[in-house]
Design an enzyme around this catalytic site. Sequence first.
Site, PDB file in Angstrom:
ATOM      1  N   LYS A 284       0.814  -1.223   0.000  1.00 21.37           N
ATOM      2  CA  LYS A 284       0.000   0.000   0.000  1.00 21.37           C
ATOM      3  C   LYS A 284       0.841   1.263   0.000  1.00 21.37           C
ATOM      4  O   LYS A 284       0.410   2.283  -0.525  1.00 21.37           O
ATOM      5  CB  LYS A 284      -0.946   0.005   1.208  1.00 21.37           C
ATOM      6  CG  LYS A 284      -2.102  -0.963   1.059  1.00 21.37           C
ATOM      7  CD  LYS A 284      -3.223  -0.637   2.024  1.00 21.37           C
ATOM      8  CE  LYS A 284      -4.400  -1.555   1.829  1.00 21.37           C
ATOM      9  NZ  LYS A 284      -5.421  -1.384   2.866  1.00 21.37           N
TER      10      LYS A 284
ATOM     11  N   LYS B 114      -5.152  -9.756  -7.067  1.00 20.48           N
ATOM     12  CA  LYS B 114      -6.329  -9.892  -6.207  1.00 20.48           C
ATOM     13  C   LYS B 114      -7.458  -8.977  -6.694  1.00 20.48           C
ATOM     14  O   LYS B 114      -7.177  -7.862  -7.134  1.00 20.48           O
ATOM     15  CB  LYS B 114      -5.884  -9.458  -4.809  1.00 20.48           C
ATOM     16  CG  LYS B 114      -6.716  -9.917  -3.675  1.00 20.48           C
ATOM     17  CD  LYS B 114      -6.098  -9.470  -2.367  1.00 20.48           C
ATOM     18  CE  LYS B 114      -6.121  -7.966  -2.199  1.00 20.48           C
ATOM     19  NZ  LYS B 114      -5.824  -7.495  -0.843  1.00 20.48           N
TER      20      LYS B 114
ATOM     21  N   LYS C  55     -10.680  -3.068  -4.570  1.00 19.44           N
ATOM     22  CA  LYS C  55     -11.383  -1.819  -4.887  1.00 19.44           C
ATOM     23  C   LYS C  55     -10.426  -0.771  -5.435  1.00 19.44           C
ATOM     24  O   LYS C  55     -10.851   0.213  -6.019  1.00 19.44           O
ATOM     25  CB  LYS C  55     -12.197  -1.302  -3.705  1.00 19.44           C
ATOM     26  CG  LYS C  55     -11.488  -1.140  -2.400  1.00 19.44           C
ATOM     27  CD  LYS C  55     -12.510  -0.927  -1.259  1.00 19.44           C
ATOM     28  CE  LYS C  55     -11.997  -1.508   0.038  1.00 19.44           C
ATOM     29  NZ  LYS C  55     -13.013  -1.840   1.006  1.00 19.44           N
TER      30      LYS C  55
END
Length: 346
Positions: free
Chosen positions: A122, A206, A209
């Site tokens: 992230k 994966k 969103k």
Amino acid sequence: MTETAPAPYAGPKRILSGVQTSGSLHLGNYLGAIVKFVRLQEEAECFYFLADLHAITVWQDPAKLAGQMREVAAAFIASGVNPNKAAIFPQSAVPEHAELAWIFNCVARLGWLDRMTQFKEKSGQHKERSSVGLYTYPVLQAADILVYKATHVPVGEDQKQHLELTRDIAQKFNNDFGAPGFFPITEPVIEGPGARIMSLRDGAAKMSKSDPSDNSRINLLDEADAIAQKIRKAKTDPEPLPETLDELKLRPEADNLVGIYAALAGRPKAEVLAQFTGQGFGAFKPALAELAVERMRPIGDEMRRLMADPTEIDKVLKAGVEKARAVAGPVVAETKTLVGFWDAKA
Ligand code: TYM
């Protein structure tokens, strides 16, 4: 990380999980987590919360945050989580989460957090510009779990490492403060074909969103024709479906679609494969689209109904906060006593 045998825990079985309130939910969240929330609510006391403290580890528009939180609550209820069986509440409304997280920040080691792969993913190239909250995210997650002394946590496979950290924090706290069995050594519940749903555009990524392509995921609020179209357009290969799961594994996109079918149908992957062996995607995709629409359409419709009138959701959330604080309050009080803080009530 620590490898000592888990200390005995004598408390009741308790189930907990959370979903971030950072935007629309997708099929991965549903099959990896929410479906299991519904199943497990028959087994023990459950706490399912809206992780808004985790959401703000990256920027969230203040004008939208409460609405996003209600949307996740609506998804839980529309999917079959029963507010009479499970407490549903926003994390930020139960201050005990953040309070315990601070104590755990002083238990967890920097070396443990440095190994967290989700932070690395992230924060990307710009670690120094990430929030400190994003770094200590898994410590707050441990507090979410242990503030209810939860014994079982249903999550997708991507959360495995965070659950291992939770176990390490519980173990170290129990050891450091001479309280064996005070916090349970929580078991992750990660199983079945829904635990890792991949992007419809790339079988190696994966479903997420944050993927810029909306065609990579099925959103819980997608209408029937959008669901069918995304499945029709899903990346595949020209080969018919093979006979064995080992052969299927070598074809990630095909493997993912068969996995989605199995998870939606609640059937083992091998059984689904046996049904479609030798057939091409021209036959399999329409069958999958039909199943996905049949399962997902009622959930989307019910979410839209619930979100049209926030009073129903807010009533559920208020009751959830009360149930949650009744458990979390005493756990934090006991924890503070173990740490040695002065007790204002004594
Ligand atoms: P979040 O919001 O990112 O994900 C919510 C749940 O959805 C699962 N999930 C998936 N499962 C299968 N395939 C996918 N492609 C997929 N994408 C997401 C996640 O594993 C998760 O179960 N850190 C948590 C939120 C959290 C939490 C907790 C969970 C905060 N505190 C305490 C359990 C216990 C998360 O990733 O949320």
